[in-house]
Each structure stands twice: as structure tokens, then as C-alpha cells.
Design a protein around this motif. Sequence first.
Motif, short mmCIF file in Angstrom:
data_model
loop_
_atom_site.label_atom_id
_atom_site.label_comp_id
_atom_site.label_asym_id
_atom_site.label_seq_id
_atom_site.Cartn_x
_atom_site.Cartn_y
_atom_site.Cartn_z
N SER A 137 8.75 -1.38 9.68
CA SER A 137 9.59 -2.58 9.70
C SER A 137 10.84 -2.40 10.55
CB SER A 137 9.99 -2.96 8.26
OG SER A 137 8.85 -3.29 7.49
N ILE A 138 11.11 -1.18 10.99
CA ILE A 138 12.31 -0.94 11.82
C ILE A 138 11.93 -0.19 13.09
CG2 ILE A 138 13.93 -1.00 9.87
CD1 ILE A 138 13.87 2.11 9.93
N GLY A 139 10.74 -0.47 13.62
CA GLY A 139 10.21 0.30 14.73
C GLY A 139 10.62 -0.21 16.10
N PRO A 140 10.08 0.42 17.15
CA PRO A 140 10.43 0.09 18.53
C PRO A 140 10.09 -1.33 18.95
CG PRO A 140 9.35 2.22 18.42
CD PRO A 140 9.20 1.60 17.07
N TYR B 251 18.72 -2.74 7.90
CA TYR B 251 18.88 -2.88 6.45
C TYR B 251 18.18 -4.14 5.96
CZ TYR B 251 22.82 0.42 7.03
OH TYR B 251 23.60 1.50 7.35
N ASP B 252 18.37 -5.23 6.70
CA ASP B 252 17.77 -6.51 6.30
C ASP B 252 16.25 -6.42 6.30
OD1 ASP B 252 20.32 -7.52 6.06
OD2 ASP B 252 20.29 -8.56 8.00
N GLN B 253 15.70 -5.77 7.34
CA GLN B 253 14.24 -5.62 7.41
C GLN B 253 13.71 -4.82 6.23
OE1 GLN B 253 12.03 -6.85 9.62
NE2 GLN B 253 13.54 -7.91 10.86
N LEU B 254 14.40 -3.74 5.90
CA LEU B 254 13.95 -2.91 4.79
C LEU B 254 14.07 -3.64 3.46
CD1 LEU B 254 15.52 0.54 5.82
CD2 LEU B 254 13.11 -0.10 5.87
N GLY B 255 15.11 -4.46 3.33
CA GLY B 255 15.31 -5.19 2.09
C GLY B 255 14.23 -6.21 1.81
N ALA B 256 13.53 -6.65 2.86
CA ALA B 256 12.50 -7.69 2.69
C ALA B 256 11.14 -7.13 2.30
CB ALA B 256 12.37 -8.48 3.99
N ILE B 257 10.99 -5.80 2.28
CA ILE B 257 9.68 -5.20 2.04
C ILE B 257 9.32 -5.28 0.56
CG2 ILE B 257 8.37 -3.04 2.10
CD1 ILE B 257 9.95 -2.27 4.57
N GLN B 258 8.08 -5.62 0.29
CA GLN B 258 7.51 -5.59 -1.06
C GLN B 258 6.49 -4.47 -1.12
OE1 GLN B 258 6.07 -9.66 -1.22
NE2 GLN B 258 7.72 -10.21 -2.62
N ALA C 97 -4.10 -10.82 -3.97
CA ALA C 97 -3.65 -12.11 -4.47
C ALA C 97 -2.47 -12.63 -3.67
CB ALA C 97 -3.26 -11.99 -5.95
N SER C 98 -1.53 -11.74 -3.36
CA SER C 98 -0.36 -12.13 -2.59
C SER C 98 -0.75 -12.55 -1.18
CB SER C 98 0.63 -10.97 -2.55
OG SER C 98 1.72 -11.26 -1.71
N GLY D 131 2.99 -7.56 7.31
CA GLY D 131 3.83 -8.66 6.89
C GLY D 131 4.88 -8.25 5.88
N ASN D 132 5.44 -7.02 6.06
CA ASN D 132 6.44 -6.48 5.14
C ASN D 132 5.91 -6.29 3.73
OD1 ASN D 132 8.58 -5.87 6.77
ND2 ASN D 132 9.68 -7.77 6.42
N LYS D 133 4.61 -6.03 3.62
CA LYS D 133 4.00 -5.67 2.35
C LYS D 133 3.32 -4.32 2.52
CE LYS D 133 2.95 -10.48 1.17
NZ LYS D 133 1.85 -11.45 0.94
N ILE D 134 3.70 -3.37 1.69
CA ILE D 134 3.13 -2.03 1.74
C ILE D 134 2.13 -1.87 0.60
CG2 ILE D 134 3.62 0.43 1.48
CD1 ILE D 134 6.27 -0.03 2.87
N HIS D 135 0.99 -1.29 0.92
CA HIS D 135 -0.01 -0.98 -0.11
C HIS D 135 -0.59 0.40 0.15
CE1 HIS D 135 -3.21 -1.21 -2.98
NE2 HIS D 135 -4.13 -1.12 -2.05
N LEU D 136 -0.69 1.21 -0.90
CA LEU D 136 -1.35 2.51 -0.83
C LEU D 136 -2.77 2.37 -1.36
CD1 LEU D 136 1.27 5.06 -2.24
CD2 LEU D 136 0.77 4.56 0.16
N CYS D 137 -3.75 2.76 -0.57
CA CYS D 137 -5.12 2.76 -1.05
C CYS D 137 -5.29 3.90 -2.06
CB CYS D 137 -6.10 2.97 0.10
SG CYS D 137 -5.89 1.84 1.49
N PRO D 138 -6.00 3.67 -3.15
CA PRO D 138 -6.19 4.73 -4.15
C PRO D 138 -6.87 5.97 -3.59
CG PRO D 138 -7.56 2.81 -4.65
CD PRO D 138 -6.61 2.40 -3.60
N GLY D 139 -7.66 5.82 -2.52
CA GLY D 139 -8.29 6.98 -1.92
C GLY D 139 -7.30 7.99 -1.39
N MET D 140 -6.10 7.53 -0.99
CA MET D 140 -5.08 8.46 -0.51
C MET D 140 -4.61 9.37 -1.63
SD MET D 140 -1.67 7.74 1.64
CE MET D 140 -2.63 8.04 3.13
N ILE D 141 -4.44 8.80 -2.81
CA ILE D 141 -4.01 9.61 -3.95
C ILE D 141 -5.14 10.53 -4.39
CG2 ILE D 141 -3.15 9.49 -6.32
CD1 ILE D 141 -2.05 6.67 -5.53
N GLN D 142 -6.38 10.03 -4.38
CA GLN D 142 -7.51 10.86 -4.75
C GLN D 142 -7.64 12.06 -3.80
OE1 GLN D 142 -9.60 10.66 -7.45
NE2 GLN D 142 -10.33 12.65 -6.73
N SER D 143 -7.39 11.85 -2.53
CA SER D 143 -7.49 12.94 -1.58
C SER D 143 -6.49 14.04 -1.91
CB SER D 143 -7.27 12.43 -0.15
OG SER D 143 -7.51 13.46 0.79
N LEU D 144 -5.29 13.67 -2.35
CA LEU D 144 -4.29 14.66 -2.74
C LEU D 144 -4.70 15.37 -4.04
CD1 LEU D 144 -1.05 12.65 -1.91
CD2 LEU D 144 -1.94 14.64 -0.67
#
Length: 409
Positions: free
Chosen positions: A273-276, A176-183, A193-194, A235-248
Motif C-alpha cells: 500500500s506504500i510502494g513505488p 500513514y493514510d494508506q496504511l490506516g485504510a488497510i483491513q 464476503a467483503s 484493494g487494501n485488504k490483506i488475507h493470509l491463506c491457511p496453507g501459509m500457516i500450515q507450511s510453517l
Amino acid sequence: MKNTTLSALILTMNLTSGVHALDQALVIQPTEQPQDTRRSPFAFIREGLSSLFGASNSASPSPLTTPIIDEECSPDAPLQCREPVTAVCNIRKPEDRIPQMDAALKRRFFSREPRTPQARLNAFIGSAREAENQVFSQSPVTRDDIEGLFNNLRTNLRGLIAQNPNIPQNQRQSMYDQLGAIQFYLSGPEYMASELARRRTENTTSSDNEQIENTTNGYSGFCGQGMGINALNRGNKIHLCPGMIQSLIDRRATREEMMNALAFTIGHELSHSIGPRTFPDVYKPMGECYNRLNNDPHYWNGQPPLDTPDAQSGHNHANHSRAEEIAADYWGTQLLAQRMASQGVTGESAIRTIAHATDDFCNNDHGPGYATGNDRIGQTVVRNPTIREALGCGSQPARTSCSMAGMHR
């Protein structure tokens, strides 16, 4: 509507002298939304998803002590039951506009090689922003939709963890703590920038040019100029590349299909963030199951360290980190299955949804640290009991599946 709280933190980047500075970057701090409480039409969901975890009840698969061979399908069984990977991979993308869009971005922002690291970063910022604007101008899902989806998925993933009897209570709290830290960053410029701010704070010994170059490489390595069909968790930061949405979009996915496909991807990235690597004991039965499924004692963890004086590496890079990716696919599949069940997605719609969710998997080897794309579909996604139910297969033919309880069917 958007349920994301935007903090007042502004990350200002001074790029080249006389060059437009990066727009004010708002760091996205997601807030939680209530978990979807709608009842699933499938028995697996009605019984609290226990069958997904191998819990002990009448509907749960029984854990096995020896490997088993899948039963042969009858010749007249539906293709998605006989050959589920084939059925999924038969759903082709009708068009692919990404190369054309990528070439246009290159002409506009990279017509000349940037002379300095700052100029190069500035070019990627402009390219990423333009890619996002073009993609969302034609997308059936909005930025607010995706940010809300992230919030729901994080809440629902916590719910799945809470219901899993194979995770000790103290480990649950750590997860839970690991998931709570994700941006979550949907904007590439904000993500860059971040990252630059983090690098400047954490590594004061490197030159600013090195920090800028590393930030640029961190983005371009996954997203290219913006059109990479990819997503990342660093580093607990998730980003979706716009190409992924374009592919859909190029797949002509409906709004609901697109949201479900993105749920698998975002769930996958959340789960890193909660892996092996962080919780090895929790995933040990799952790892043993995949080893047996593939008849390879090193399939899950990779080859053991080389015990020779001239050993160049501790692992076989073709297998190293495969456990992390399989576990992330496992949780992403759980979240996808949960959504499909609650929406009543079945039959041909189920096949299309899985095809969109596993976009770019078919017949692809994604390189070191991954199972092949066909194995990711065939050994994890379509063996999920709820997804097999959605495909109209039920328990026939029985398929071995792996969970935190180990091997079962």
C-alpha cells in the motif's frame, strides 16, 4: 489477547437456493497497539535504525557513487557469511502435509464440478473454512495472535516511516493514510464476503453471476482450495491463506519463529500500500541501486514501452512490477530485523528464522513481477545490516545493500 474491534457490519451472501448461506461475516477493523519500545541488543537498533536508511552518522554505511564488488570471504568464515543463501536454503522442511490435506479438501468439497457460479463459490467457502479449522487446531499461534501481530506491525511500520530521513514529510502523511485504510482478513469466507459486497457496489453493470465468479477466482487464484502457500493485498485488504500457516507448521517452527516468519509476510503485504507505484520518487534511489547491483538498467522498473506500430504490450512482463515486490520485501525485512533484534535472535536461530520467513523462496522463480527467490533472499533479506549482525557477520565481508538512500555498505 485479541485487541481487534469487530464491527457490527454483517455481509450476508445469498448463495444457492436451499444451500446454507455464508455465515455472518464480521469485517475486521484493526485498532492500533503501542509500538514495542524494548531496546534492541544490536547497535543498529540502539542508534534509531538509522543505518537501515543511510542516515548520516558514524555507524551508517556511506552512500556510494559507483558500483562496488563484494569482498571475498575468508575460507574459514561461517557459511551464513560466505554463502548466506545456501545457509538459509539448507534449512529444509522436514515434512509436507499440504498435498494430502489439499486432496482431502478436493474430495469433500469438489467431488463433482459445481453447476453454477454460486455453487462453486459455496464450495470454496466451505473448503476455506475447513482448511482454517484444520490448520489452527494444530498451530502454535492462534487467530488472536495473528490479528494482534498485524496491529503491532502496522504501528511499527509507521514508526519506521517516521524515522526514515529519506521520506519527505508530506509523503509520510500519505503513507500513514494508506496504511490506516488497510483491513486484515484472517478468515477466507469473510474475505470473500467483503469482496463480493465490494464488487456488487462498485460494478453494477455486471451480472451477479459474473460478480460471484470473479470473487471466487480472486480467492482461488491465490489460495487454491485454501492450502496455497500465499498471502495477498488487494484493494487494501490483506488475507493470509491457511496453507501459509500450515507450511510453517510442517517446518516445525516454534511459536516465536512462526510469529517472526508471519511478520515478514504481513509486513510485505502491508507495504504494497506504500510502494513505488504510489510513491515513485521516494524509491528512486533504491531502484537505481538494484539496477546497478544487477547490472541491468531495467531491473527495477521493467523494460521501457515498445515503440513499434505492432507493440502488443508496454512492458516486458518478466520484469514489470518487480519494483513493487522488492520494496515490499524491503519493508518486510525491516520489520523482521526489528523483531529479531528486540528478541536477541542470533546464530543458528537467526538462520532458521530467515529460512521460515522466506518459506518457498529457495530456487523458485515466482513468475512475472518478482525477483527470483534466491535474489529475494540474497539481495534484500540477508543484506540488511541488522540481520547480518544477527547472523554473526557484522560488516565482514562487506555487502552492498540498497535502501531509500541508495547504495551503501
